[in-house]
Scaffold this active site. Structure first.
Site, PDB file in Angstrom:
ATOM      1  N   HIS A 138     -11.476 -52.354 -91.362  1.00  0.00           N
ATOM      2  CA  HIS A 138     -10.626 -53.240 -92.150  1.00  0.00           C
ATOM      3  C   HIS A 138     -11.105 -54.701 -92.157  1.00  0.00           C
ATOM      4  CE1 HIS A 138      -8.131 -49.889 -92.844  1.00  0.00           C
ATOM      5  NE2 HIS A 138      -7.278 -49.999 -91.861  1.00  0.00           N
ATOM      6  N   HIS A 212      -1.935 -52.149 -96.979  1.00  0.00           N
ATOM      7  CA  HIS A 212      -1.689 -51.282 -95.822  1.00  0.00           C
ATOM      8  C   HIS A 212      -0.201 -51.185 -95.481  1.00  0.00           C
ATOM      9  CE1 HIS A 212      -2.754 -49.363 -92.012  1.00  0.00           C
ATOM     10  NE2 HIS A 212      -4.022 -49.385 -92.377  1.00  0.00           N
ATOM     11  N   GLU A 349      -3.228 -45.625 -98.774  1.00  0.00           N
ATOM     12  CA  GLU A 349      -4.121 -46.747 -99.069  1.00  0.00           C
ATOM     13  C   GLU A 349      -5.087 -46.341-100.173  1.00  0.00           C
ATOM     14  OE1 GLU A 349      -5.803 -47.941 -95.079  1.00  0.00           O
ATOM     15  OE2 GLU A 349      -4.293 -46.485 -94.510  1.00  0.00           O
TER      16      GLU A 349
HETATM   17  C1  BGC Z   1      -6.786 -46.094 -90.592  1.00  0.00           C
HETATM   18  C2  BGC Z   1      -6.385 -45.689 -89.196  1.00  0.00           C
HETATM   19  C3  BGC Z   1      -6.182 -46.937 -88.403  1.00  0.00           C
HETATM   20  C4  BGC Z   1      -5.113 -47.757 -89.066  1.00  0.00           C
HETATM   21  C5  BGC Z   1      -4.905 -49.045 -88.342  1.00  0.00           C
HETATM   22  C6  BGC Z   1      -5.713 -46.934 -91.177  1.00  0.00           C
HETATM   23  O1  BGC Z   1      -6.107 -47.384 -92.422  1.00  0.00           O
HETATM   24  O2  BGC Z   1      -7.013 -44.970 -91.394  1.00  0.00           O
HETATM   25  O3  BGC Z   1      -7.382 -44.901 -88.581  1.00  0.00           O
HETATM   26  O4  BGC Z   1      -5.831 -46.660 -87.086  1.00  0.00           O
HETATM   27  O5  BGC Z   1      -5.506 -48.056 -90.372  1.00  0.00           O
HETATM   28  O6  BGC Z   1      -3.600 -49.329 -88.325  1.00  0.00           O
END
Ligand code: BGC
Length: 384
Positions: A138, A212, A349
């Site tokens: 991310h 998210h 997402e």
């Molecule tokens: C991911 C997860 C990750 C989470 C973090 C998601 O987008 O797929 O693996 O732990 O984000 O909060």
């Protein structure tokens, strides 16, 4: 939180936005409140976008976070269906797992935090290690979820909107090129939260932008999402290894617990022995959407039978990460004082596939100078 600047969402303000304002809107009183101070002393704000039926999104300039989303149930009762905190600093201090936030420069994982572009290798922060295998997640340590965006309230086609901009510097979090990002949230009369993404760069760079939000259609803090019924128009997925990095294959979901082409309760098959579910600790995978047209189409639905709340997801993106909150464990207490237990929120997402910069067969995520990235996702709410 005190109201610091009431203002009108009307055409004068709207014209300052860099997006087309197609009609002179009926002005409606909007408000912006303080969302508290960040640990470095800067003030964050919370903007409210609301339609006539009461559907409402509260969005912060900190991380572009969708803090609250008020949605009516089948009896017309509103509940906040988005997990989060009641002040900006908590998102940092409590290490929020990206609750409600805008994600970038690259949403999802990049293997070993490395990629090669036009002959040059770039290294990114290693801020995650599922299965003990480090990767960049991310956007790195300080992704777009942890920065203060410039916010401008606007009215777009008569709808209340918020235009957020952020300029990510060349080299920020290891990524090449100065990337200028504009994200527009708007709320429509059809109880939709629409998100329009736009980005340009001055050097080639990978970009994958998403939101998210953790949804719980019973209301945030009201238990598990395992009884929510999910459908995804996706006949294929990108299987992962133990580090949650795609193997590069694209495989059919038919005959596996990852098949949501017809509606299934999320909990129905989550404990079925399956290597993908084992690696993810539950659902935490990218689905290859049937819609690869780049046009805005319905790709998923989510229904919570008790409240009747129903959500439809539309996107122009080719992929959808369905993450069912496997890493939530009850230690985080949300804005209304309730603990967020295991699988008490789920994310849908919309995105390009994980690790695309290292996967030549996946749709490209490289943005080059002179190009404009444009992407739209829309969450529509109703009840039945
Ligand atoms: C991911 C997860 C990750 C989470 C973090 C998601 O987008 O797929 O693996 O732990 O984000 O909060």
């Amino acid at each position: 939180m005190k109201t610091i600047m009431p203002f009108l969402r009307c055409s004068a303000l709207a014209l300052t936005a860099s997006i087309a304002v197609l009609s002179a809107p009926a002005c409606s009183a909007a408000n912006v409140k303080s969302f508290g101070k960040l640990p470095d002393g800067r003030e964050a704000h919370l903007y409210t976008l609301q339609n006539a039926s009461g559907f409402r999104a509260d969005i912060s300039d900190f991380g572009g976070i969708v803090v609250s989303l008020y949605v009516a149930d089948k009896n017309g009762k509103l509940a906040d269906v988005s997990l989060g905190f009641d002040n900006a600093a908590d998102y940092l201090l409590k290490k929020a797992p990206y609750f409600g936030a805008l994600i970038g420069r690259y949403g999802n994982r990049i293997a070993h935090g490395k990629f090669t572009l036009d002959g040059q290798t770039y290294s990114l922060p290693l801020n995650d290690k599922p299965g003990n295998i480090p990767c960049s997640l991310h956007g790195g340590d300080v992704g777009f979820d942890k920065v203060l965006w410039t916010a401008k309230p606007a009215t777009i086609e008569g709808n209340p909107a918020l235009v957020l901009t952020y300029v990510s510097k060349d080299g920020e979090m290891g990524y090449p090129g100065t990337l200028t990002v504009e994200v527009t949230y708007s709320v429509t009369p059809k109880n939709e939260l629409r998100i329009d993404y736009k980005a340009t760069t001055d050097k080639a760079t990978p970009v994958n932008l998403t939101n998210h939000t953790y949804f719980n259609l019973k209301g945030e803090g009201n238990g598990s999402i395992l009884d929510h019924v999910l459908m995804m128009k996706a006949a294929k997925t990108t299987p992962v290894n133990a580090g949650l990095i795609p193997t590069g294959e694209i495989v059919p979901v038919a005959g596996t617990p990852l098949d949501f082409t017809t509606p299934h309760a999320i909990g129905e098959r989550i404990n079925v022995p399956n290597e993908q579910l084992k690696f993810g600790g539950g659902y935490d995978h990218n689905w290859v959407l049937d819609n690869q047209s780049g046009k805005l189409e319905l790709v998923a639905t989510l229904h919570e039978p008790a409240s009747g709340r129903f959500m439809e997801v539309f996107t122009t993106e080719p992929g959808l990460q369905f993450y069912c909150g496997n890493f939530l464990d009850g230690t985080l207490v949300g804005k209304s004082g309730k603990a967020y237990g295991h699988r008490s929120g789920l994310c849908l997402e919309t995105q390009h596939y994980p690790d695309s910069p290292n996967q030549p067969s996946f749709p490209s995520t490289i943005l080059r100078p002179g190009e404009t990235l444009k992407s739209t996702t829309l969450y529509r709410f109703s009840a039945k």
